[in-house]
Design a protein around this motif. Structure first.
Motif, PDB file in Angstrom:
ATOM      1  N   GLY A  93       0.802  -1.216   0.000  1.00 54.59           N
ATOM      2  CA  GLY A  93       0.000   0.000   0.000  1.00 54.59           C
ATOM      3  C   GLY A  93       0.833   1.263   0.000  1.00 54.59           C
ATOM      4  O   GLY A  93       1.775   1.409  -0.777  1.00 54.59           O
ATOM      5  N   SER A  94       0.468   2.210   0.864  1.00 50.52           N
ATOM      6  CA  SER A  94       1.161   3.495   0.902  1.00 50.52           C
ATOM      7  C   SER A  94       2.620   3.346   1.326  1.00 50.52           C
ATOM      8  O   SER A  94       3.468   4.137   0.904  1.00 50.52           O
ATOM      9  N   ASP A  95       2.933   2.331   2.132  1.00 54.27           N
ATOM     10  CA  ASP A  95       4.333   2.099   2.499  1.00 54.27           C
ATOM     11  C   ASP A  95       5.142   1.678   1.270  1.00 54.27           C
ATOM     12  O   ASP A  95       6.304   2.057   1.116  1.00 54.27           O
TER      13      ASP A  95
ATOM     14  N   ASN B  43      -0.242   8.212   8.262  1.00 58.04           N
ATOM     15  CA  ASN B  43      -1.658   7.884   8.462  1.00 58.04           C
ATOM     16  C   ASN B  43      -2.503   8.443   7.318  1.00 58.04           C
ATOM     17  O   ASN B  43      -3.386   7.754   6.795  1.00 58.04           O
ATOM     18  N   ALA B  44      -2.233   9.678   6.933  1.00 58.51           N
ATOM     19  CA  ALA B  44      -2.975  10.304   5.835  1.00 58.51           C
ATOM     20  C   ALA B  44      -2.704   9.563   4.524  1.00 58.51           C
ATOM     21  O   ALA B  44      -3.623   9.343   3.725  1.00 58.51           O
ATOM     22  N   ALA B  45      -1.457   9.178   4.300  1.00 56.87           N
ATOM     23  CA  ALA B  45      -1.098   8.452   3.077  1.00 56.87           C
ATOM     24  C   ALA B  45      -1.832   7.116   3.018  1.00 56.87           C
ATOM     25  O   ALA B  45      -2.304   6.699   1.955  1.00 56.87           O
ATOM     26  N   HIS B  46      -1.934   6.442   4.149  1.00 63.76           N
ATOM     27  CA  HIS B  46      -2.636   5.160   4.185  1.00 63.76           C
ATOM     28  C   HIS B  46      -4.117   5.348   3.825  1.00 63.76           C
ATOM     29  O   HIS B  46      -4.663   4.589   3.020  1.00 63.76           O
ATOM     30  N   VAL B  47      -4.741   6.350   4.406  1.00 60.36           N
ATOM     31  CA  VAL B  47      -6.162   6.605   4.131  1.00 60.36           C
ATOM     32  C   VAL B  47      -6.349   6.963   2.663  1.00 60.36           C
ATOM     33  O   VAL B  47      -7.260   6.439   1.994  1.00 60.36           O
TER      34      VAL B  47
ATOM     35  N   TRP C  92      12.008  13.348  -4.692  1.00 54.96           N
ATOM     36  CA  TRP C  92      11.124  12.202  -4.470  1.00 54.96           C
ATOM     37  C   TRP C  92      11.486  11.495  -3.177  1.00 54.96           C
ATOM     38  O   TRP C  92      10.621  11.013  -2.456  1.00 54.96           O
ATOM     39  N   ARG C  93      12.787  11.420  -2.885  1.00 54.41           N
ATOM     40  CA  ARG C  93      13.255  10.764  -1.661  1.00 54.41           C
ATOM     41  C   ARG C  93      12.692  11.460  -0.419  1.00 54.41           C
ATOM     42  O   ARG C  93      12.284  10.814   0.542  1.00 54.41           O
ATOM     43  N   LEU C  94      12.673  12.790  -0.457  1.00 49.41           N
ATOM     44  CA  LEU C  94      12.132  13.550   0.681  1.00 49.41           C
ATOM     45  C   LEU C  94      10.642  13.262   0.875  1.00 49.41           C
ATOM     46  O   LEU C  94      10.179  13.075   1.995  1.00 49.41           O
ATOM     47  N   LEU C  95       9.908  13.214  -0.234  1.00 49.52           N
ATOM     48  CA  LEU C  95       8.476  12.907  -0.146  1.00 49.52           C
ATOM     49  C   LEU C  95       8.270  11.492   0.384  1.00 49.52           C
ATOM     50  O   LEU C  95       7.419  11.263   1.253  1.00 49.52           O
ATOM     51  N   GLY C  96       9.062  10.539  -0.098  1.00 42.59           N
ATOM     52  CA  GLY C  96       8.953   9.161   0.384  1.00 42.59           C
ATOM     53  C   GLY C  96       9.214   9.059   1.875  1.00 42.59           C
ATOM     54  O   GLY C  96       8.495   8.368   2.606  1.00 42.59           O
ATOM     55  N   ALA C  97      10.245   9.773   2.339  1.00 43.94           N
ATOM     56  CA  ALA C  97      10.567   9.758   3.770  1.00 43.94           C
ATOM     57  C   ALA C  97       9.431  10.362   4.585  1.00 43.94           C
ATOM     58  O   ALA C  97       9.058   9.835   5.647  1.00 43.94           O
ATOM     59  N   ALA C  98       8.850  11.442   4.079  1.00 41.65           N
ATOM     60  CA  ALA C  98       7.747  12.095   4.791  1.00 41.65           C
ATOM     61  C   ALA C  98       6.540  11.167   4.912  1.00 41.65           C
ATOM     62  O   ALA C  98       5.843  11.185   5.929  1.00 41.65           O
ATOM     63  N   LEU C  99       6.310  10.345   3.895  1.00 42.87           N
ATOM     64  CA  LEU C  99       5.152   9.446   3.909  1.00 42.87           C
ATOM     65  C   LEU C  99       5.287   8.302   4.916  1.00 42.87           C
ATOM     66  O   LEU C  99       4.326   7.580   5.158  1.00 42.87           O
ATOM     67  N   LEU C 100       6.464   8.162   5.490  1.00 41.74           N
ATOM     68  CA  LEU C 100       6.670   7.091   6.474  1.00 41.74           C
ATOM     69  C   LEU C 100       6.612   7.584   7.921  1.00 41.74           C
ATOM     70  O   LEU C 100       6.771   6.802   8.849  1.00 41.74           O
ATOM     71  N   VAL C 101       6.361   8.886   8.089  1.00 39.08           N
ATOM     72  CA  VAL C 101       6.356   9.481   9.424  1.00 39.08           C
ATOM     73  C   VAL C 101       4.952   9.994   9.754  1.00 39.08           C
ATOM     74  O   VAL C 101       4.364  10.725   8.961  1.00 39.08           O
ATOM     75  N   PRO C 102       4.418   9.607  10.941  1.00 36.63           N
ATOM     76  CA  PRO C 102       3.108  10.133  11.331  1.00 36.63           C
ATOM     77  C   PRO C 102       3.190  11.662  11.473  1.00 36.63           C
ATOM     78  O   PRO C 102       4.239  12.160  11.852  1.00 36.63           O
ATOM     79  N   PRO C 103       2.143  12.390  11.188  1.00 37.86           N
ATOM     80  CA  PRO C 103       0.814  11.974  10.768  1.00 37.86           C
ATOM     81  C   PRO C 103       0.682  11.766   9.253  1.00 37.86           C
ATOM     82  O   PRO C 103      -0.351  11.290   8.785  1.00 37.86           O
ATOM     83  N   ALA C 104       1.723  12.117   8.482  1.00 37.96           N
ATOM     84  CA  ALA C 104       1.645  11.950   7.025  1.00 37.96           C
ATOM     85  C   ALA C 104       1.430  10.482   6.653  1.00 37.96           C
ATOM     86  O   ALA C 104       0.714  10.176   5.701  1.00 37.96           O
TER      87      ALA C 104
END
Length: 127
Positions: A67-69, A96-100, A82-94
């Motif tokens: 999924g989002s991970d 959680n939002a990415a998963h939803v 892109w690396r910065l965005l990927g790293a941000a998507l692995l840290v709450p609360p982003a």
């Protein structure tokens, strides 16, 4: 043994296939891609149900992210911004939002542009 990560996606879904092709051209992740219908899921340690439910990122050592991970791992592999965005998507609360957001898109892919009848996500059976 594989030396690069593998992105497993639903090759029967027009939306999914188009999304992967756009990512390959624009984001340029450092991975191979394979449709789940052509992947040896057993060798990857992945069930068919899981592969039908979400995109998967499988590391060379066999760790599986879904999924989002998986999307975050793909972005991390691309480097640069892109690396910065990927790293941000692995840290709450982003995260959680990415998963939803991922579940919202994945569960409704049959309604999105590029879809085919195969885009309909099978209902998950509980217990």
């Amino acid at each position: 043994m594989r030396t690069s990560p593998l992105l497993v996606f639903d090759g029967d879904c027009g939306f999914c296939t188009t999304a992967v092709r756009v990512l390959e051209r624009r984001v340029r992740p450092r991975c191979r891609t394979v449709a789940r219908q052509r992947a040896d899921l057993g060798a990857l340690g992945v069930s068919g149900d899981r592969a039908a439910h979400e995109v998967l990122w499988v590391t060379p050592v066999g760790t599986v992210y879904g999924g989002s991970d998986a999307v975050a791992k793909l972005l991390l592999s691309a480097g640069g911004a892109w690396r910065l965005l990927g790293a941000a998507l692995l840290v709450p609360p982003a995260r959680n939002a990415a998963h939803v957001l991922y579940r919202l898109v994945a569960d409704n892919r049959s309604r999105l542009p590029g879809r085919t009848e195969a885009c309909a996500v099978p209902e998950r059976r509980s217990g």
